[in-house]
Write a protein that holds these residues in place. Structure first.
Motif, PDB file in Angstrom:
ATOM      1  N   THR A 177      20.535  31.490 -39.701  1.00 51.40           N
ATOM      2  CA  THR A 177      20.552  30.645 -40.911  1.00 51.40           C
ATOM      3  C   THR A 177      19.126  30.263 -41.270  1.00 51.40           C
ATOM      4  O   THR A 177      18.716  29.110 -41.092  1.00 51.40           O
ATOM      5  N   GLU A 179      17.582  29.625 -43.966  1.00 54.84           N
ATOM      6  CA  GLU A 179      17.324  28.707 -45.079  1.00 54.84           C
ATOM      7  C   GLU A 179      18.289  27.525 -45.065  1.00 54.84           C
ATOM      8  O   GLU A 179      18.610  26.979 -46.115  1.00 54.84           O
ATOM      9  N   THR A 180      18.721  27.111 -43.884  1.00 55.42           N
ATOM     10  CA  THR A 180      19.663  25.997 -43.761  1.00 55.42           C
ATOM     11  C   THR A 180      19.017  24.872 -42.967  1.00 55.42           C
ATOM     12  O   THR A 180      18.860  24.974 -41.743  1.00 55.42           O
ATOM     13  N   GLU A 182      20.125  22.102 -42.011  1.00 51.24           N
ATOM     14  CA  GLU A 182      21.018  21.448 -41.045  1.00 51.24           C
ATOM     15  C   GLU A 182      20.930  22.085 -39.665  1.00 51.24           C
ATOM     16  O   GLU A 182      21.182  21.404 -38.656  1.00 51.24           O
ATOM     17  N   TYR A 448      29.275  20.000 -50.988  1.00 48.07           N
ATOM     18  CA  TYR A 448      28.316  20.452 -49.985  1.00 48.07           C
ATOM     19  C   TYR A 448      28.970  20.572 -48.608  1.00 48.07           C
ATOM     20  O   TYR A 448      28.661  21.506 -47.844  1.00 48.07           O
ATOM     21  N   LEU A 452      29.105  23.936 -46.056  1.00 47.49           N
ATOM     22  CA  LEU A 452      28.730  24.022 -44.646  1.00 47.49           C
ATOM     23  C   LEU A 452      29.878  24.574 -43.809  1.00 47.49           C
ATOM     24  O   LEU A 452      29.658  25.373 -42.880  1.00 47.49           O
ATOM     25  N   LEU A 455      29.983  28.321 -44.315  1.00 50.95           N
ATOM     26  CA  LEU A 455      28.934  28.998 -43.566  1.00 50.95           C
ATOM     27  C   LEU A 455      29.296  29.079 -42.088  1.00 50.95           C
ATOM     28  O   LEU A 455      29.068  30.116 -41.435  1.00 50.95           O
ATOM     29  N   TRP A 481      25.686  27.685 -51.791  1.00 48.49           N
ATOM     30  CA  TRP A 481      24.781  26.685 -51.230  1.00 48.49           C
ATOM     31  C   TRP A 481      23.992  27.275 -50.061  1.00 48.49           C
ATOM     32  O   TRP A 481      22.816  26.988 -49.880  1.00 48.49           O
ATOM     33  N   HIS A 482      24.656  28.076 -49.236  1.00 51.33           N
ATOM     34  CA  HIS A 482      24.034  28.646 -48.041  1.00 51.33           C
ATOM     35  C   HIS A 482      24.521  30.075 -47.874  1.00 51.33           C
ATOM     36  O   HIS A 482      25.657  30.413 -48.267  1.00 51.33           O
ATOM     37  N   LEU A 503      27.120  23.017 -37.650  1.00 50.87           N
ATOM     38  CA  LEU A 503      27.340  22.938 -39.099  1.00 50.87           C
ATOM     39  C   LEU A 503      28.565  22.090 -39.421  1.00 50.87           C
ATOM     40  O   LEU A 503      28.555  21.314 -40.392  1.00 50.87           O
ATOM     41  N   ARG A 520      18.121  25.738 -53.398  1.00 50.61           N
ATOM     42  CA  ARG A 520      17.970  27.097 -52.880  1.00 50.61           C
ATOM     43  C   ARG A 520      16.577  27.647 -53.194  1.00 50.61           C
ATOM     44  O   ARG A 520      15.959  28.333 -52.372  1.00 50.61           O
TER      45      ARG A 520
END
Length: 693
Positions: A177, A179-180, A182, A448, A452, A455, A481-482, A503, A520
């Motif tokens: 991940t 670009e996440t 969290e 959102y 998560l 994902l 979003w992800h 997540l 993003r």
């Protein structure tokens, strides 16, 4: 690699700490909270300012001889010290004024100067503040040390200082991940070493670190014309402050990349339009007699021939018969460098450079090193233009959220035309617009927390991403979003399960207030800046400086003023850069400048994989990533066999996955082969770090 380091608020009464200092470091200021500069810094890249009560601020070079009156032993709680490291376009007067303004607690103005630089501010004897940039190309790291906090602009020296082992959980998050936030958090590949997020200030008070954002909350979009003018001004200032630099005389002073895109071409044309300052060792020359007028017999005016302007090497990686973007300027001297294939020189995996963090640039190092070796002492590139100027596909959902559905017509029509030419009239006219519009509306109304959870589900099932047959479907898949990283399906079950659980836990927290498209785009910029930093560490020549003006704070701020509908227009980046050049006087560009199809960007990776197949098979035979429990080695070897098949044509997703895995494996092997603590002197002997599962 050049870096700053220091510490603040140490409380441990250990006499051995007095001997600890970075190897070959230059002390910028001493005292209980010292600051060092390590590496091949130039004299004009380090500047120090001091403001004492009752007197004006004084500015000097960081490598100048120390003035006894400027000793840190004379500092009081009201003394302010400022260090600016890097290429900063501020004058000494502006640095002094900025330090005086920082006395009242203001920090944001210290990030508004042209260039790319790191700011360190020390207030009194117990408070230190470091500022990162907006893109993330100049990060700051910190870690607990001896009861206080040690900081540096590189993570590896801090890991050396405290003996931090490799954080395999963070490596898994980078691969699965990328670009996440969290899952990534503020961690680094070294356990216990933390990263300061881009656009934040690290404040160390009494030895305790704290983070504060300096992002402008009220930056609103402007109309097209004012936004383009601000972008022109910022980009021109970014190029000017690089041209004014004075590098070593063993190579051309200034060079530029000239690839197949409009970003590098724009930087090249701007650099060619700015006159170079006098070179080192060139004085005003001997005085010439006054020019004669011819009024007296035999006294014709003697006119000295003007010196020819110094040329700039414009380096292109490619074949002589390959297409290139036509750029003409009197001072540009075009150099064609035969490109090395990616994955070259892997016969000895330990022979390459060890970068601060892993990144795909490690597999392309030989390719870019050839271009940078032919470039100038200050070499300008177009890195970051796509991420700074382009409209991320997820911005379509931002337009839906804002009730501006009519602004979707232009990008949807462009996608329909592209797919109509490749997939047929029915697909282009009907399927593509409907698919993209549905995906944009779905993202606009997705919570959102649900994103998560989705994902986490994708990581759990480890589904290999299938190549999309049309541009519209590929763009629709990116409207989320992800998204998992390209190498996520090649990781082992255990790290993926741990990330999925993390997540699901994060889904119970608060949701960001940022729109999905803007979020993003910002995270994609941070990821690219990190990759560019790895590229600099891997390919920059000794004494050379690589520059990416598009990643400067001023350029990033100016680009954020561009309207979303302008970003999403077909060919928006090329039109914006043409408008920038027109604003600087270059108005002879053709209407379709930069829109002609270039060479296949993935062809070199396919050729390099096939050529380096034996070395890659040996590399993945017993990988350290698998020993650490991160990699599903049989799946990785299967993907490698499919990508190196001469009869096959590996999709871009597979190429990106293998680049990430091979780069991480190379970095891990080079790190474990390195002698621990080699960045410092005075440290006690420490055991070799081991991988922790």
């Amino acid at each position: 690699m050049r870096w700053l380091t220091g510490w603040s608020g140490l409380t441990a009464a250990d006499p051995a700490l007095a001997a600890v200092r970075p190897l070959a470091g230059t002390l910028l200021w001493g005292g209980p909270d010292p600051l060092w500069a390590v590496g091949d810094w130039r004299p004009d890249e380090l500047r120090l300012a001091v403001l004492r009560p009752g007197g004006p601020a004084t500015v000097r070079g960081g490598l100048d001889p120390h003035d006894p009156a400027d000793s840190a032993d004379r500092d009081t709680p009201a003394t302010l010290r400022l260090a600016v490291a890097g290429r900063c376009g501020a004058t000494d007067r502006e640095l002094a004024d900025g330090l005086a303004a920082a006395r009242g607690g203001a920090l944001r103005h210290l990030t508004h100067w042209p260039g790319s630089y790191t700011v360190v501010l020390r207030a009194g004897t117990r408070s230190t503040v470091l500022l990162t940039d907006l893109a993330g190309a100049r990060p700051v790291f910190h870690t607990p040390f001896a009861g206080g906090t040690a900081y540096a602009t590189a993570a590896l020296p801090l890991a050396d200082l405290v003996g931090a082992p490799v954080d395999t959980a963070h490596l898994a998050a980078r691969l699965a991940t990328p670009e996440t936030p969290e899952t990534l958090g503020d961690r680094t590949p070294y356990r216990g070493v933390r990263r300061v997020p881009p656009g934040h200030a690290l404040g160390i008070r009494g030895g305790r670190p704290g983070l504060t954002s300096y992002l402008e909350s009220g930056a609103e979009e402007r109309a097209e014309a004012p936004a383009v003018r601000e972008l022109t001004r910022a980009l021109l200032e970014a190029v000017r402050c690089r041209v004014r630099a004075t590098g070593p005389a063993d190579r051309p002073r200034l060079g530029v990349d000239l690839s197949y895109g409009t970003a590098s071409a724009t930087v090249a044309l701007l650099a060619a339009a700015v006159p170079l300052p006098p070179g080192p060792g060139t004085g005003p020359g001997p005085e010439r007699p006054a020019a004669r007028t011819g009024a007296v017999k035999g006294s014709w005016a003697r006119r000295a021939e003007p010196p020819e302007p110094e040329t700039l090497p414009a380096v292109t990686l490619g074949d002589p018969d390959g297409p290139a973007l036509a750029v003409h300027a009197p001072r540009l001297r075009h150099l064609l460098v035969p490109p090395a294939a990616p994955y070259a020189d892997l016969a000895d995996p330990l022979a390459g450079p060890l970068t601060d963090e892993p990144g795909p640039a490690l597999v392309h190092a030989a390719r870019h090193t050839a271009a940078h070796r032919a470039g100038g002492a200050d070499h300008l590139t177009g890195h970051g233009a796509r991420q700074v100027l382009d409209g991320h596909p997820a911005r379509l959902a931002d337009l839906v959220r804002a009730g501006r559905s009519l602004d979707l017509l232009a990008p949807l029509a462009a996608l329909a035309g592209a797919d109509r030419a490749t997939a047929g009239a029915l697909t282009g006219t009907l399927h593509t617009p409907v698919t993209v519009l549905r995906a944009a509306r779905r993202l606009a109304r997705t919570r959102y927390a649900d994103a998560l959870d989705d994902l986490a589900l994708q990581l759990t099932i480890r589904q290999e991403p299938l190549p999309e047959r049309t541009v519209g479907r590929a763009l629709a898949a990116d409207l989320a979003w992800h998204r998992p990283g390209p190498a996520a399906h090649l990781l082992a079950d255990e790290p993926l399960a741990a990330l999925a659980q993390h997540l699901r836990t994060a889904a119970r927290g608060s949701a960001p207030t940022e729109a999905p498209g803007a979020r993003r785009a910002r995270l994609a910029l941070h990821r690219h800046a990190a990759h560019y930093r790895t590229l600099v560490h891997a390919t920059e020549q000794h004494g050379q400086r690589l520059h990416a003006p598009f990643l400067d704070n001023q350029v990033v701020r100016a680009a954020r003023l561009l309207p979303d509908d302008l970003r999403l227009r077909p060919g928006a980046r090329h039109a914006l850069l043409a408008a920038v050049l027109a604003g600087t006087g270059r108005t002879d560009l053709p209407a379709d400048w930069g829109r002609a199809p270039g060479p296949d960007p993935h062809a070199p990776a396919r050729r390099g994989l096939r050529a380096a197949a034996p070395a890659l098979v040996e590399l993945l035979d017993r990988p350290l990533l698998a020993e650490a429990g991160l990699l599903d080695a049989p799946a990785a070897r299967k993907a490698l066999a499919a990508a190196t098949d001469p009869a096959g044509n590996a999709p871009p997703g597979t190429l990106a996955a293998l680049a990430e895995l091979v780069a991480a494996e190379l970095w891990l092997r080079r790190l474990t082969a390195r002698r621990p603590g080699s960045s410092w002197t005075g440290l006690p002997a420490a055991p070799r770090p081991a991988l922790e599962t």
